[in-house]
Design an enzyme around this catalytic site. Structure first.
Site, PDB file in Angstrom:
ATOM      1  N   ARG A  25       0.826  -1.274  -0.084  1.00  0.00           N
ATOM      2  CA  ARG A  25      -0.062  -0.010   0.019  1.00  0.00           C
ATOM      3  C   ARG A  25       0.774   1.285  -0.175  1.00  0.00           C
ATOM      4  NH1 ARG A  25      -2.329   2.200   4.269  1.00  0.00           N
ATOM      5  NH2 ARG A  25      -2.704   0.379   5.696  1.00  0.00           N
ATOM      6  N   TYR A  61     -15.321  16.044 -16.230  1.00  0.00           N
ATOM      7  CA  TYR A  61     -15.659  14.519 -16.048  1.00  0.00           C
ATOM      8  C   TYR A  61     -16.795  14.570 -15.119  1.00  0.00           C
ATOM      9  CZ  TYR A  61     -15.516   9.468 -15.543  1.00  0.00           C
ATOM     10  OH  TYR A  61     -15.787   8.193 -15.267  1.00  0.00           O
ATOM     11  N   ASP A 115      -6.973  17.418 -15.399  1.00  0.00           N
ATOM     12  CA  ASP A 115      -7.090  16.298 -15.924  1.00  0.00           C
ATOM     13  C   ASP A 115      -6.684  16.078 -17.466  1.00  0.00           C
ATOM     14  OD1 ASP A 115      -8.047  13.777 -17.092  1.00  0.00           O
ATOM     15  OD2 ASP A 115      -9.919  13.914 -15.589  1.00  0.00           O
ATOM     16  N   LYS A 122      -7.943   5.062 -19.486  1.00  0.00           N
ATOM     17  CA  LYS A 122      -8.158   5.183 -20.839  1.00  0.00           C
ATOM     18  C   LYS A 122      -7.106   5.010 -21.797  1.00  0.00           C
ATOM     19  CE  LYS A 122     -12.061   6.484 -19.086  1.00  0.00           C
ATOM     20  NZ  LYS A 122     -12.229   7.668 -18.433  1.00  0.00           N
TER      21      LYS A 122
END
Ligand SMILES: *Cc1c(COP(=O)(O)O)cnc(C)c1O
Length: 398
Positions: free
Chosen positions: A64, A117, A188, A213
């Site tokens: 993590r 978005y 973004d 993407k």
């Protein structure tokens, strides 16, 4: 736009050499970084363990926090964005929420460009609202409106071009406005990728992606990443990243490393096919408007190319259901950035049960359609569209 293309040629050449080069530090001299699929790492001695805890040596303790395969992806992406460092996340939304939350407190205000978005919009409109964090939306093409909104804000959230309606901004000009006000800027960059836009070089403080993407590029991974100056990435790494816990998995990082190798050539192929299809659509009588940044006289400064995602609006009377159902290469499906072509009808999105419903808030046109142009080949895809158009108009006549 010709200048942009010439610039994009040389940038792509440089970028390709950065990510295709063989990393000679891999275990067993493997040409590909191994998938280090482990939750924890053991120590040979008490002294080494305490040195790791004290931060005197940097080595993985628990996945993590730090994992070598995840690190390989982060280093590649940092190089592509021209960043000092990068941090991988379990999804684009984990990257967005962890990044923004590490800067804002109750009572703060964020300025965001409109039409971001949809799930970012929903995060801001629900969770952030409950935390008493206000978000002011502005048209990113209106620099005076941005300049008026920025004073007193904590963070400026950008996306260019924006989702669905594809409003493209002068990113350098907007970043300069934020810097003048001491407001941290975040963008973004999922649509353009570093192949066509490198926001840090345009003065933006942090760049993030839905790596689901184009970075992944094969529709087989959900992931996110943030890149920027080491001091800020360290802050994220020490605060929101470990505690919100949206970490990138080693296997997903490995898929991303593989995806990135072909990013420059994939982006060129998406660009060429999508541009050609957008131009052909814009000449059709049944099409009212095509929202593709490449159809403007010139691209905004800093954007050197265009990718495969755009939308267009049909004139009244076209049977959009028949159009979508007749398409064979373009599949009905969300997301984008993979090898395959996809279609999303706007009237479907407008039915979405989500609060707040961004499709309505953004004034999404009910006769709009979003296409992702994949790698199947321009003529095959155009043939598919022509057949679907015939069906969409034929059923109207009959
Ligand atoms: C998909 C997407 C996101 C969210 O990314 P996930 O990986 O799905 O969490 C963020 N921004 C843009 C522009 C997107 O298209």
């Amino acid at each position: 736009m010709n200048d942009g293309l010439a610039q994009s040629e040389s940038t792509q050449h440089d970028l390709a050499s950065l990510i295709v080069a063989h990393d000679e530090s891999n275990a067993f001299d493997a040409v590909v970084p191994p998938i280090v699929q482990t939750s924890l790492f053991t120590f040979p001695s008490y002294d080494e363990m305490i040195a790791a805890y004290r931060g005197e040596i940097v080595r993985p303790i628990y996945t993590r926090g730090l994992n070598p395969t995840v690190r390989a992806f982060e280093e590649m992406l940092a190089k592509l964005e021209g960043a000092e460092d990068a941090l991988g996340f379990a999804s684009g939304m984990a990257a967005i929420s962890s990044t923004v939350l590490s800067f804002v407190e109750p009572g703060d205000r964020i300025v965001a460009v409109r039409n971001v978005y949809p799930d970012a919009y929903r995060l801001f409109g629900t969770f952030f609202k409950r935390m008493n964090i206000e978000v002011t939306y502005v048209d990113g093409r209106d620099e005076e409106a941005v300049a008026r909104a920025l004073p007193g804000a904590r963070l400026f959230y950008m996306e260019s071009p924006t989702s669905w309606v594809m409003e493209a901004h002068d990113v350098a000009a907007l970043a300069k406005l934020a810097r003048a006000q001491g407001v941290i800027s975040v963008i973004d960059n999922s649509w353009a990728t570093p192949i066509f836009q490198q926001p840090l070089k345009l003065g933006v403080d942090l760049v993030l992606h839905s790596a689901s993407k184009y970075l992944g590029g094969h529709s087989d991974v959900v992931a996110g990443v943030v890149a920027g100056p080491k001091a800020i990435i360290d802050r994220l790494r020490g605060e929101t990243y470990p505690y919100l816990g949206g970490k990138l998995s080693p296997f997903d990082a490995w898929l991303l490393v593989r995806g990135l190798r072909t990013l420059p050539i994939r982006m060129k192929a998406h660009e060429a096919s999508a541009m050609e299809i957008a131009i052909r659509l814009s000449k059709l009588d049944v099409v009212e408007q095509v929202c593709h940044p490449g159809l403007a006289n010139r691209l905004p400064p800093g954007l050197t190319g265009t990718s495969g995602l755009f939308s267009f609006v049909f004139r009244e009377g076209v049977d959009i259901r028949a159009f979508a159902d007749t398409l064979e290469l373009f599949k009905l499906g969300v997301s984008w950035g993979g090898h395959e072509s996809l279609i999303v009808p706007g009237e479907v999105v407008l039915q979405q049960k989500a609060e707040p419903n961004s499709a309505r808030a953004f004034g999404m046109h009910p006769r709009s359609v979003r296409l992702h142009v994949g790698l199947e080949g321009t003529e095959a895809l155009w043939g598919d569209i022509e057949a679907a158009l015939a069906a969409a108009q034929g059923s109207q006549a009959g």
